[in-house]
Design a protein around this motif. Structure first.
Motif, PDB file in Angstrom:
ATOM      1  N   ASN A  59       0.831  -1.209   0.000  1.00 25.88           N
ATOM      2  CA  ASN A  59       0.000   0.000   0.000  1.00 25.88           C
ATOM      3  C   ASN A  59       0.864   1.257   0.000  1.00 25.88           C
ATOM      4  O   ASN A  59       2.066   1.204   0.290  1.00 25.88           O
ATOM      5  CB  ASN A  59      -0.925   0.002   1.217  1.00 25.88           C
ATOM      6  N   CYS A  68       0.055   4.421   1.713  1.00 30.51           N
ATOM      7  CA  CYS A  68      -0.567   5.415   2.592  1.00 30.51           C
ATOM      8  C   CYS A  68       0.413   6.590   2.743  1.00 30.51           C
ATOM      9  O   CYS A  68       1.591   6.381   3.061  1.00 30.51           O
ATOM     10  CB  CYS A  68      -0.880   4.793   3.950  1.00 30.51           C
ATOM     11  N   TYR A  83       0.986   8.891   4.831  1.00 34.61           N
ATOM     12  CA  TYR A  83       1.542   9.293   6.135  1.00 34.61           C
ATOM     13  C   TYR A  83       2.499   8.254   6.720  1.00 34.61           C
ATOM     14  O   TYR A  83       3.000   8.432   7.815  1.00 34.61           O
ATOM     15  CB  TYR A  83       0.387   9.513   7.135  1.00 34.61           C
ATOM     16  N   CYS A  84       2.762   7.146   5.987  1.00 33.32           N
ATOM     17  CA  CYS A  84       3.442   6.018   6.632  1.00 33.32           C
ATOM     18  C   CYS A  84       4.819   5.725   6.030  1.00 33.32           C
ATOM     19  O   CYS A  84       4.984   5.712   4.808  1.00 33.32           O
ATOM     20  CB  CYS A  84       2.557   4.778   6.516  1.00 33.32           C
TER      21      CYS A  84
END
Ligand code: SF4
Length: 223
Positions: free
Chosen positions: A85, A87, A89-90
């Motif tokens: 994934n 994401c 913010y990660c």
């Protein structure tokens, strides 16, 4: 399904309703033993700000009544940072050029032994990125079976799975599942989760239904 429940609420309308709550709505909610959703909205409204201390005292009272003076500690074990994934913010985001590590079962065993030496931790939280080919249900099942002899309580915080997989893991010794739902705002959700399985909002939120169908003992949603 949880996604059907969410459809019943209009984000902006709900926001306006919360903002319109008054001090007397908050007082009425604080006097009740059993609260409605509307009462809850009053307690999280701007009008509730002057009542924070009162809410904290009530919360303390209810906590003592229900749980007594207990503190539940858990310790996380990161087993894999492989993730498909993206994401935004990660740090585990698939596009980040970092070294990906997925523990072997010998390494998981060594980690469990090291944790046991740290103290009487009985709650292990098994954490992983979401890469079905590398750390999907088969891999997590192996981790659970390896960690099982060391801890009383095993919880996973990994990618959402099918009900069949949750059932299989429960039979392998899984006690609980924790799942982060960073936002219930669909447009923002799309912005922060542009690719991979996590970008499918309904698959994510309906994971809680699948956990229930599979008989997972403890289900936690973190927002
Ligand atoms: S799925 Fe989890 S681990 Fe993967 S990028 Fe998103 S937040 Fe990070």
């Amino acid at each position: 399904m949880f996604s059907d429940e969410l459809e019943k609420y209009d984000w902006d309308e709900t926001g306006r309703f919360i903002a319109s709550r008054t001090a007397s709505d908050v007082r009425a909610a604080l006097r009740k033993e059993h609260l409605t959703v509307e009462d809850f909205m009053a307690l999280i409204s701007p009008a509730a700000e002057p009542f924070l201390e009162e809410m904290a005292q009530l919360s303390h009272r209810y906590t003592l009544e229900r749980f007594g003076k207990t503190i539940s500690m858990y310790i996380p074990l990161y087993v894999s940072n492989a993730c498909a994934n993206c994401c935004v913010y990660c740090g585990f985001n698939h596009n980040n050029p970092l070294t990906r590590v997925t523990l072997t079962m010998d390494q998981v065993k060594a980690e469990c032994e090291a944790i046991r030496e740290l103290g009487p931790f009985e709650n292990l939280l098994i954490v992983s990125g979401e890469h079905p080919k590398i750390n999907g249900a088969d891999y997590i099942e192996q981790v659970i079976r390896t960690a099982r002899p060391y801890f009383n309580n095993l919880t996973i915080e990994v990618g959402p799975m099918s009900a069949e997989d949750y059932k299989r893991l429960t039979h392998s010794g899984l006690n609980g599942v924790v799942c982060f739902q960073e936002t219930y705002h669909k447009e923002n959700y799309r912005k922060y989760h542009p690719k991979g399985m996590k970008s499918i909002f309904d698959w994510r939120v309906n994971g809680f239904d699948r956990m229930g169908q599979a008989g997972v003992h403890k289900i936690g949603s973190i927002v």
